[in-house]
Design an enzyme around this catalytic site. Structure first.
Site, PDB file in Angstrom:
ATOM      1  N   LYS A  22      -2.743   9.420 -23.999  1.00 35.12           N
ATOM      2  CA  LYS A  22      -1.905  10.632 -23.943  1.00 35.12           C
ATOM      3  C   LYS A  22      -0.466  10.231 -23.620  1.00 35.12           C
ATOM      4  O   LYS A  22       0.480  10.658 -24.291  1.00 35.12           O
ATOM      5  CB  LYS A  22      -2.419  11.567 -22.856  1.00 35.12           C
ATOM      6  CG  LYS A  22      -1.430  12.635 -22.403  1.00 35.12           C
ATOM      7  CD  LYS A  22      -1.972  13.555 -21.341  1.00 35.12           C
ATOM      8  CE  LYS A  22      -1.773  13.074 -19.952  1.00 35.12           C
ATOM      9  NZ  LYS A  22      -0.466  13.316 -19.326  1.00 35.12           N
ATOM     10  N   ASN A  23      -0.312   9.332 -22.638  1.00 32.47           N
ATOM     11  CA  ASN A  23       1.029   9.010 -22.140  1.00 32.47           C
ATOM     12  C   ASN A  23       1.788   8.044 -23.039  1.00 32.47           C
ATOM     13  O   ASN A  23       2.956   7.769 -22.802  1.00 32.47           O
ATOM     14  CB  ASN A  23       0.951   8.489 -20.703  1.00 32.47           C
ATOM     15  CG  ASN A  23       0.535   9.601 -19.754  1.00 32.47           C
ATOM     16  OD1 ASN A  23       0.497  10.773 -20.132  1.00 32.47           O
ATOM     17  ND2 ASN A  23       0.191   9.236 -18.532  1.00 32.47           N
ATOM     18  N   CYS A 116       5.490  20.290  -9.893  1.00 30.00           N
ATOM     19  CA  CYS A 116       4.095  20.605 -10.218  1.00 30.00           C
ATOM     20  C   CYS A 116       3.288  20.329  -8.956  1.00 30.00           C
ATOM     21  O   CYS A 116       3.839  20.001  -7.912  1.00 30.00           O
ATOM     22  CB  CYS A 116       3.615  19.756 -11.385  1.00 30.00           C
ATOM     23  SG  CYS A 116       3.501  18.031 -10.961  1.00 30.00           S
ATOM     24  N   ARG A 121       9.231  16.224  -8.599  1.00 25.50           N
ATOM     25  CA  ARG A 121       9.442  15.571  -9.899  1.00 25.50           C
ATOM     26  C   ARG A 121      10.812  15.872 -10.509  1.00 25.50           C
ATOM     27  O   ARG A 121      10.945  16.503 -11.539  1.00 25.50           O
ATOM     28  CB  ARG A 121       8.300  15.943 -10.842  1.00 25.50           C
ATOM     29  CG  ARG A 121       6.984  15.548 -10.205  1.00 25.50           C
ATOM     30  CD  ARG A 121       5.817  15.604 -11.082  1.00 25.50           C
ATOM     31  NE  ARG A 121       5.849  14.570 -12.117  1.00 25.50           N
ATOM     32  CZ  ARG A 121       4.926  14.497 -13.074  1.00 25.50           C
ATOM     33  NH1 ARG A 121       3.984  15.409 -13.112  1.00 25.50           N
ATOM     34  NH2 ARG A 121       4.988  13.578 -13.989  1.00 25.50           N
ATOM     35  N   ASP A 304      -2.258   7.341 -11.183  1.00 24.94           N
ATOM     36  CA  ASP A 304      -3.142   8.229 -11.955  1.00 24.94           C
ATOM     37  C   ASP A 304      -4.616   7.894 -11.777  1.00 24.94           C
ATOM     38  O   ASP A 304      -5.465   8.596 -12.314  1.00 24.94           O
ATOM     39  CB  ASP A 304      -2.782   8.169 -13.445  1.00 24.94           C
ATOM     40  CG  ASP A 304      -1.408   8.748 -13.696  1.00 24.94           C
ATOM     41  OD1 ASP A 304      -0.854   8.507 -14.781  1.00 24.94           O
ATOM     42  OD2 ASP A 304      -0.876   9.420 -12.796  1.00 24.94           O
ATOM     43  N   ARG A 396      -6.057  18.693 -20.119  1.00 22.67           N
ATOM     44  CA  ARG A 396      -4.721  18.209 -20.482  1.00 22.67           C
ATOM     45  C   ARG A 396      -4.743  16.696 -20.726  1.00 22.67           C
ATOM     46  O   ARG A 396      -3.914  16.160 -21.437  1.00 22.67           O
ATOM     47  CB  ARG A 396      -3.730  18.508 -19.352  1.00 22.67           C
ATOM     48  CG  ARG A 396      -3.359  19.965 -19.232  1.00 22.67           C
ATOM     49  CD  ARG A 396      -2.195  20.141 -18.305  1.00 22.67           C
ATOM     50  NE  ARG A 396      -1.115  19.225 -18.674  1.00 22.67           N
ATOM     51  CZ  ARG A 396      -0.092  18.931 -17.883  1.00 22.67           C
ATOM     52  NH1 ARG A 396      -0.029  19.458 -16.678  1.00 22.67           N
ATOM     53  NH2 ARG A 396       0.846  18.103 -18.276  1.00 22.67           N
TER      54      ARG A 396
HETATM   55  C1  EPZ Z   1       4.617   9.432 -16.051  1.00 24.59           C
HETATM   56  O1  EPZ Z   1       5.240  10.557 -15.474  1.00 24.59           O
HETATM   57  C2  EPZ Z   1       3.216   9.887 -16.439  1.00 24.59           C
HETATM   58  N1  EPZ Z   1       3.314  10.991 -17.394  1.00 24.59           N
HETATM   59  C3  EPZ Z   1       2.467  10.346 -15.184  1.00 24.59           C
HETATM   60  O2  EPZ Z   1       1.139  10.667 -15.593  1.00 24.59           O
HETATM   61  C4  EPZ Z   1       2.396   9.187 -14.199  1.00 24.59           C
HETATM   62  O3  EPZ Z   1       1.759   9.620 -13.020  1.00 24.59           O
HETATM   63  C5  EPZ Z   1       3.825   8.708 -13.881  1.00 24.59           C
HETATM   64  O4  EPZ Z   1       4.490   8.345 -15.109  1.00 24.59           O
HETATM   65  C6  EPZ Z   1       3.828   7.498 -12.957  1.00 24.59           C
HETATM   66  O5  EPZ Z   1       3.130   6.457 -13.543  1.00 24.59           O
HETATM   67  C7  EPZ Z   1       3.551  10.715 -18.688  1.00 24.59           C
HETATM   68  O6  EPZ Z   1       3.716   9.570 -19.083  1.00 24.59           O
HETATM   69  C8  EPZ Z   1       3.614  11.890 -19.625  1.00 24.59           C
HETATM   70  P1  EPZ Z   1       8.058   8.799 -13.283  1.00 24.59           P
HETATM   71  P2  EPZ Z   1       6.840  10.525 -15.174  1.00 24.59           P
HETATM   72  O7  EPZ Z   1       9.328   9.260 -13.886  1.00 24.59           O
HETATM   73  O8  EPZ Z   1       7.530   9.816 -16.275  1.00 24.59           O
HETATM   74  C9  EPZ Z   1      10.343  10.107  -9.331  1.00 24.59           C
HETATM   75  C10 EPZ Z   1      -0.783  11.912 -15.766  1.00 24.59           C
HETATM   76  O9  EPZ Z   1      -1.621  12.085 -14.880  1.00 24.59           O
HETATM   77  N2  EPZ Z   1      11.452  10.418 -10.255  1.00 24.59           N
HETATM   78  O10 EPZ Z   1       7.702   7.343 -13.355  1.00 24.59           O
HETATM   79  O11 EPZ Z   1       7.267  11.895 -14.830  1.00 24.59           O
HETATM   80  C11 EPZ Z   1       9.216  11.111  -9.480  1.00 24.59           C
HETATM   81  O12 EPZ Z   1       9.457  12.245  -8.698  1.00 24.59           O
HETATM   82  C12 EPZ Z   1       0.670  12.010 -15.419  1.00 24.59           C
HETATM   83  O13 EPZ Z   1      -1.017  11.605 -16.961  1.00 24.59           O
HETATM   84  C13 EPZ Z   1      12.697  10.764  -9.734  1.00 24.59           C
HETATM   85  O14 EPZ Z   1      12.879  10.812  -8.526  1.00 24.59           O
HETATM   86  O15 EPZ Z   1       6.843   9.622 -13.863  1.00 24.59           O
HETATM   87  C14 EPZ Z   1       8.019  10.333  -9.010  1.00 24.59           C
HETATM   88  O16 EPZ Z   1       7.979  10.384  -7.597  1.00 24.59           O
HETATM   89  C15 EPZ Z   1       0.893  12.579 -14.031  1.00 24.59           C
HETATM   90  N3  EPZ Z   1      13.711  11.060 -10.593  1.00 24.59           N
HETATM   91  C16 EPZ Z   1       8.320   8.903  -9.451  1.00 24.59           C
HETATM   92  O17 EPZ Z   1       9.749   8.857  -9.682  1.00 24.59           O
HETATM   93  C17 EPZ Z   1      13.539  11.026 -11.955  1.00 24.59           C
HETATM   94  O18 EPZ Z   1      14.523  11.274 -12.686  1.00 24.59           O
HETATM   95  C18 EPZ Z   1       7.589   8.490 -10.720  1.00 24.59           C
HETATM   96  O19 EPZ Z   1       8.038   9.310 -11.755  1.00 24.59           O
HETATM   97  C19 EPZ Z   1      12.271  10.664 -12.465  1.00 24.59           C
HETATM   98  C20 EPZ Z   1      11.244  10.359 -11.603  1.00 24.59           C
END
Ligand code: EPZ
Length: 417
Positions: A22-23, A116, A121, A304, A396
């Site tokens: 998915k990701n 969420c 996020r 995850d 999802r």
């Molecule tokens: C991706 O989300 C995945 N989703 C998530 O999977 C996964 O948990 C996450 O990466 C971490 O591995 C998809 O790929 C669609 P991040 P993403 O940006 O890109 C903070 C699932 O279960 N952050 O690496 O949103 C954020 O708050 C989902 O399939 C900022 O502070 O994750 C978090 O604490 C859930 N500012 C951390 O970084 C930003 O601009 C990781 O976020 C962006 C992120």
């Protein structure tokens, strides 16, 4: 809202096909906005989130079709450079339209994705990066509006290796003349998969999967066809389930190297694992040994799989500690597992699991897709019947999960409400 009725304890046996990621599918689908040519993506899982991505592309003016794992889209006429709130609210990954839209059309408008269940996020890392590439960012009525007459290449140092921000900047830079460098980039396998698709489109990308990624953009990008990698989180979920249920199963369509540190942690817990090409064989421990985990960016233990690991550790012979370092509120499954009899104490970003618990069936509620999967694992290990509510979360991220588990011998059925 659908629920699952699960009767336990059960054993799993047999082989299961792991679906496409998915990701990985989501960013690659949004990458099709970088070109007006036909794009074909295969091994795409049939999931609610993929349908949401198709809805956004169609809203923007792409002609999409998606059936039996094949997603294709073409372009006829004007492209709308925005995504409305009700679409972004459903799926935060909609922010991934920003990079492609900015690079190709010089503007994009989308609703600020709210938080969420698992955390606030924010998207500040994405927006800072676009500013460094010369874009202007403004906010109006809950929307973010980003404009750039033409993006400039930049050297961007991420404060955190954000997966989404790495993907967004790679896509923007793929159609931006000159060399953009991302320092402290995310290293997940999905990043390398997106890079492969962008290279097929004509971008020059070096270092995907490492901390420094160099992207030389093209003046125009072509259509492409690409098969996405397997879903390592679905694979990890099934492997952990088999270990929790004293079972032996075979997974196919999965690569060991995508499982990162999960492999070692499972061995430490007493499981036997081996892999051969795109197959993984797992045999559960006789006695589950408690093993601490601390989530972190790839190749550390994936956030995850944290919930699924907690369900597993509630059955271990002793105490374990689970530290969640990625999201600030990702222990909601703990209270639900405790309803089944798990002994868990949450203190800030640590959860202390006191096994072994003899779990018994109970009505429980999923709060996010991975928590939902953890509750299904708990329910299959518990004695008696469980009702897992709000299965839409699970839908999802897991393609036909109840059919796959049923075919492995679980007593699980979906009830439509
Ligand atoms: C991706 O989300 C995945 N989703 C998530 O999977 C996964 O948990 C996450 O990466 C971490 O591995 C998809 O790929 C669609 P991040 P993403 O940006 O890109 C903070 C699932 O279960 N952050 O690496 O949103 C954020 O708050 C989902 O399939 C900022 O502070 O994750 C978090 O604490 C859930 N500012 C951390 O970084 C930003 O601009 C990781 O976020 C962006 C992120």
């Amino acid at each position: 809202m659908d629920s699952f009725i699960v009767k336990g304890p059960c054993r799993l046996k047999g082989r299961v096909k792991i679906s496409g990621s998915k990701n990985s599918s989501l960013p690659i689908i949004f990458a099709s906005l970088l070109t007006d040519e036909k794009c074909e993506i295969s091994n795409v899982p049939q999931l609610a989130d993929i349908n949401s991505a198709a809805a956004i592309l169609s809203y923007c003016g792409k002609k999409c079709s998606f059936f039996s794992g094949k997603f294709s889209c073409a372009e006829e006429g004007e492209i709308k450079t925005e995504a409305p709130y009700d679409m972004v609210r459903k799926m935060r990954a909609s922010v991934l339209i920003a990079g492609p839209m900015l690079a190709r059309f010089g503007r994009v408008k989308f609703a600020l994705p709210g938080g969420c269940a698992i955390g606030v996020r924010p998207i500040d890392i994405h927006l800072d990066a676009f500013s460094k590439m010369g874009a202007s960012v403004s906010f109006e009525g809950g929307n973010v509006i980003i404009k750039a007459s033409s993006l400039k290449p930049a050297r961007i140092n991420f404060k955190f290796p954000s997966v989404g921000a790495t993907e967004n900047v790679m896509m923007a830079a793929a159609l931006t003349k000159g060399e953009t460098v991302i320092y402290n980039a995310a290293r997940e396998p999905e990043i390398s998969d997106l890079a492969e698709a962008l290279i097929k489109m004509g971008a020059d990308i070096k270092g995907a999967g490492e901390e420094i990624i160099r992207i030389r953009g093209a003046s125009k990008l072509k259509g492409f066809s690409h098969e996405v990698i397997c879903d390592r989180i679905e694979a990890g979920t099934f492997i952990i389930a088999a270990c929790a249920l004293k079972s032996e199963i075979e997974l196919y369509g999965v690569r060991k190297e995508h499982l990162g540190s999960l492999w070692r942690k499972l061995i430490l817990s007493g499981a036997e694992l081996f892999s051969e090409k795109e197959k993984v064989f797992v045999s559960a421990p006789q006695k589950i040994k408690p093993v601490n985990i601390s989530t972190g960016p790839y190749p550390l233990f994936p956030t995850d799989l944290q919930a699924q690991w907690m369900a597993y550790m509630s059955l271990a012979e002793g105490k374990s500690r689970i530290s969640e370092n990625i999201f600030e509120n990702r222990f909601m499954h703990a209270a639900e597992l405790m309803r089944m009899g798990a002994k868990i104490e949450v203190k800030g970003k640590d959860a202390f699991v006191n096994g072994p618990a003899s779990l018994s069936g109970a009505p429980v509620m999923a709060s996010d897709l991975r928590a939902g999967a953890a509750l299904v694992i708990g329910a299959m290990a518990a004695k008696g019947q469980s009702l897992v509510k709000r299965v839409y979360h699970i839908d999802r991220g897991y393609e036909k999960i109840e059919e796959k588990l049923f075919s492995l011998g679980a007593d699980i059925k979906r009830i439509k409400e």
